[in-house]
Design a protein around this motif. Structure first.
Motif, mmCIF file in Angstrom:
data_model
loop_
_atom_site.group_PDB
_atom_site.id
_atom_site.type_symbol
_atom_site.label_atom_id
_atom_site.label_comp_id
_atom_site.label_asym_id
_atom_site.label_seq_id
_atom_site.Cartn_x
_atom_site.Cartn_y
_atom_site.Cartn_z
ATOM 1 N N ALA A 265 31.061 34.618 42.732
ATOM 2 C CA ALA A 265 31.735 35.899 42.968
ATOM 3 C C ALA A 265 31.292 36.463 44.311
ATOM 4 O O ALA A 265 30.238 36.090 44.846
ATOM 5 C CB ALA A 265 31.423 36.898 41.854
ATOM 6 N N HIS A 266 32.093 37.385 44.828
ATOM 7 C CA HIS A 266 31.718 38.118 46.038
ATOM 8 C C HIS A 266 30.578 39.076 45.704
ATOM 9 O O HIS A 266 30.513 39.598 44.582
ATOM 10 C CB HIS A 266 32.933 38.892 46.560
ATOM 11 N N PRO A 267 29.670 39.309 46.652
ATOM 12 C CA PRO A 267 28.566 40.247 46.385
ATOM 13 C C PRO A 267 29.025 41.622 45.898
ATOM 14 O O PRO A 267 28.271 42.314 45.201
ATOM 15 C CB PRO A 267 27.857 40.354 47.740
ATOM 16 N N SER A 268 30.249 42.019 46.241
ATOM 17 C CA SER A 268 30.748 43.331 45.835
ATOM 18 C C SER A 268 30.860 43.486 44.324
ATOM 19 O O SER A 268 30.807 44.604 43.806
ATOM 20 C CB SER A 268 32.109 43.605 46.487
ATOM 21 N N ILE A 269 31.017 42.375 43.597
ATOM 22 C CA ILE A 269 31.132 42.440 42.135
ATOM 23 C C ILE A 269 30.190 41.485 41.424
ATOM 24 O O ILE A 269 30.223 41.387 40.186
ATOM 25 C CB ILE A 269 32.575 42.145 41.656
ATOM 26 N N VAL B 295 35.932 42.210 46.611
ATOM 27 C CA VAL B 295 36.728 42.516 45.420
ATOM 28 C C VAL B 295 36.312 43.890 44.924
ATOM 29 O O VAL B 295 35.120 44.176 44.770
ATOM 30 C CB VAL B 295 36.493 41.463 44.318
ATOM 31 N N ALA B 296 37.292 44.748 44.677
ATOM 32 C CA ALA B 296 36.984 46.131 44.322
ATOM 33 C C ALA B 296 36.528 46.281 42.879
ATOM 34 O O ALA B 296 35.618 47.062 42.575
ATOM 35 C CB ALA B 296 38.194 47.025 44.579
ATOM 36 N N ARG B 297 37.165 45.508 41.965
ATOM 37 C CA ARG B 297 36.897 45.720 40.540
ATOM 38 C C ARG B 297 36.920 44.394 39.791
ATOM 39 O O ARG B 297 37.814 43.582 40.003
ATOM 40 C CB ARG B 297 37.952 46.652 39.937
ATOM 41 N N VAL B 298 35.969 44.236 38.873
ATOM 42 C CA VAL B 298 35.941 43.024 38.053
ATOM 43 C C VAL B 298 37.187 42.925 37.198
ATOM 44 O O VAL B 298 37.740 41.825 37.016
ATOM 45 C CB VAL B 298 34.675 43.007 37.173
ATOM 46 N N ASP B 299 37.670 44.045 36.667
ATOM 47 C CA ASP B 299 38.832 43.973 35.773
ATOM 48 C C ASP B 299 40.130 43.654 36.511
ATOM 49 O O ASP B 299 41.156 43.414 35.872
ATOM 50 C CB ASP B 299 38.980 45.244 34.936
ATOM 51 N N HIS B 300 40.078 43.592 37.840
ATOM 52 C CA HIS B 300 41.234 43.163 38.639
ATOM 53 C C HIS B 300 41.035 41.761 39.213
ATOM 54 O O HIS B 300 41.849 41.310 40.024
ATOM 55 C CB HIS B 300 41.486 44.146 39.779
ATOM 56 N N ALA B 301 39.984 41.083 38.802
ATOM 57 C CA ALA B 301 39.651 39.792 39.386
ATOM 58 C C ALA B 301 40.489 38.659 38.794
ATOM 59 O O ALA B 301 40.645 38.548 37.571
ATOM 60 C CB ALA B 301 38.173 39.489 39.176
ATOM 61 N N LEU B 302 41.017 37.805 39.680
ATOM 62 C CA LEU B 302 41.684 36.571 39.279
ATOM 63 C C LEU B 302 40.626 35.468 39.302
ATOM 64 O O LEU B 302 40.043 35.185 40.344
ATOM 65 C CB LEU B 302 42.826 36.241 40.235
ATOM 66 N N VAL B 303 40.385 34.851 38.160
ATOM 67 C CA VAL B 303 39.240 33.954 37.985
ATOM 68 C C VAL B 303 39.706 32.517 37.818
ATOM 69 O O VAL B 303 40.504 32.204 36.934
ATOM 70 C CB VAL B 303 38.405 34.380 36.762
ATOM 71 N N ALA B 304 39.188 31.632 38.670
ATOM 72 C CA ALA B 304 39.427 30.202 38.520
ATOM 73 C C ALA B 304 38.431 29.634 37.512
ATOM 74 O O ALA B 304 37.279 30.068 37.451
ATOM 75 C CB ALA B 304 39.268 29.495 39.866
ATOM 76 N N THR B 305 38.891 28.653 36.741
ATOM 77 C CA THR B 305 38.024 28.092 35.716
ATOM 78 C C THR B 305 38.456 26.675 35.377
ATOM 79 O O THR B 305 39.426 26.144 35.929
ATOM 80 C CB THR B 305 38.032 28.976 34.442
ATOM 81 N N GLY B 306 37.719 26.059 34.473
ATOM 82 C CA GLY B 306 38.059 24.736 33.966
ATOM 83 C C GLY B 306 37.422 24.572 32.602
ATOM 84 O O GLY B 306 36.577 25.376 32.190
ATOM 85 N N PHE B 307 37.811 23.530 31.884
ATOM 86 C CA PHE B 307 37.332 23.336 30.521
ATOM 87 C C PHE B 307 36.799 21.918 30.351
ATOM 88 O O PHE B 307 37.310 20.971 30.932
ATOM 89 C CB PHE B 307 38.445 23.611 29.515
ATOM 90 N N GLU C 66 26.977 41.124 40.554
ATOM 91 C CA GLU C 66 26.058 41.518 39.487
ATOM 92 C C GLU C 66 26.814 41.838 38.201
ATOM 93 O O GLU C 66 26.464 41.351 37.115
ATOM 94 C CB GLU C 66 25.226 42.727 39.932
ATOM 95 N N GLU C 67 27.874 42.634 38.316
ATOM 96 C CA GLU C 67 28.666 42.999 37.135
ATOM 97 C C GLU C 67 29.386 41.788 36.556
ATOM 98 O O GLU C 67 29.443 41.597 35.335
ATOM 99 C CB GLU C 67 29.676 44.083 37.509
ATOM 100 N N TYR C 68 29.932 40.945 37.435
ATOM 101 C CA TYR C 68 30.675 39.772 36.976
ATOM 102 C C TYR C 68 29.757 38.776 36.274
ATOM 103 O O TYR C 68 30.088 38.258 35.195
ATOM 104 C CB TYR C 68 31.382 39.107 38.157
#
Length: 263
Positions: free
Chosen positions: A246-250, A150-162, A252-254
């Motif tokens: 997350a992928h290692p590419s992002i 993944v190139a950028r965190v701000d372009h990441a589509l994130v799966a989640t649950g509540f 730490e930041e994610y």
């Protein structure tokens, strides 16, 4: 030994999936009970599926332990424990949303070594062996999975649950409000096991969730990690308090973003 454990998990998982699919009536499924809150539901088919899985595994491997969502744990003597969710995504199952799964993992001395997940509604299957990779099954063929960078965190589509507990969900919503401006968007499918397999497929870029039990995480988590993804918790170990992927590419930041938003 791991191949034998996986073969058993797949054989039993497919039988349980076929049972659940055949047992599901038309329309909505009747709720038998609730767990953490009135919206966290259990059906009789959940219980029957777990009983089937437990019986098959104990017949094949009588000295193994068993940890399931719906029944009492069994203590084994072999060093192998099975961690099972008989229907992951029960609310989806109740409503007829086709995203619910059988999830079966095997742990050796506390470490997950084998994972198997099957989407009951679609028949899609995933497997993993620690140190040997993860894959999607196409009949008898294994299609190796390698999660995309993944190139950028701000372009990441994130799966989640509540969480189903209202007080916890309120805090999660507050954290999510801080989180959303920093990513592409979120998706909430209702099955943690299928979300984790979806990450390995590249259907999502990252993941965050609180409240996952060991049966939610065990099999799908191994599929995700063996595809090259990093799993972490608040203090490094993914657990009920927090799971991040997350992928290692992002990564730490994610992971820093998730913590900063207050999850």
């Amino acid at each position: 030994m791991s191949e034998g454990l996986l073969e058993l998990a797949r054989t039993v998982g497919l039988e349980a999936a076929a049972f659940v699919k055949a047992s599901r009536p038309a329309g909505r499924v009747e709720v038998a009970d609730t767990k953490s809150s009135p919206t966290d539901v259990v059906t009789q088919i959940d219980r029957a599926s777990e009983e089937l899985i437990r019986a098959r595994i104990k017949s094949a491997r009588p000295d193994d332990g068993f940890v399931g969502e719906e029944g009492a744990d069994l203590i084994g003597t072999s060093g192998i424990d099975w961690v099972v969710d008989p229907i992951d995504g029960t609310v989806n199952f109740v409503y007829g949303i086709p995203t619910y799964a059988v999830s079966i993992a095997a742990r050796q001395d506390g470490v997950v070594v084998v994972g198997y997940v099957v989407n009951i509604a679609s028949g899609a299957e995933w497997g993993a062996i620690r140190g040997a990779g993860s894959w999607r099954y196409e009949g008898s063929e294994r299609i190796t999975l390698a999660a995309p960078a993944v190139a950028r965190v701000d372009h990441a589509l994130v799966a989640t649950g509540f969480n189903y507990v209202p007080e916890v969900r309120t805090k999660q919503a507050e954290a999510m409000a801080r989180f959303l401006p920093h990513i592409r968007d979120i998706r909430r499918t209702g099955s943690a096991a299928l979300d984790l397999c979806g990450l390995a497929e590249g259907h999502f870029d990252a993941y965050v969730e609180q409240g996952l039990k060991e049966w939610d995480l065990a099999a799908g988590g191994l599929v995700a990690s063996e595809s090259g993804l990093l799993l972490s918790g608040l203090d490094g170990v993914p657990n009920e308090r927090l799971v991040m992927v997350a992928h290692p590419s992002i990564a730490e930041e994610y992971f820093a973003l998730v913590r900063a938003c207050g999850f």
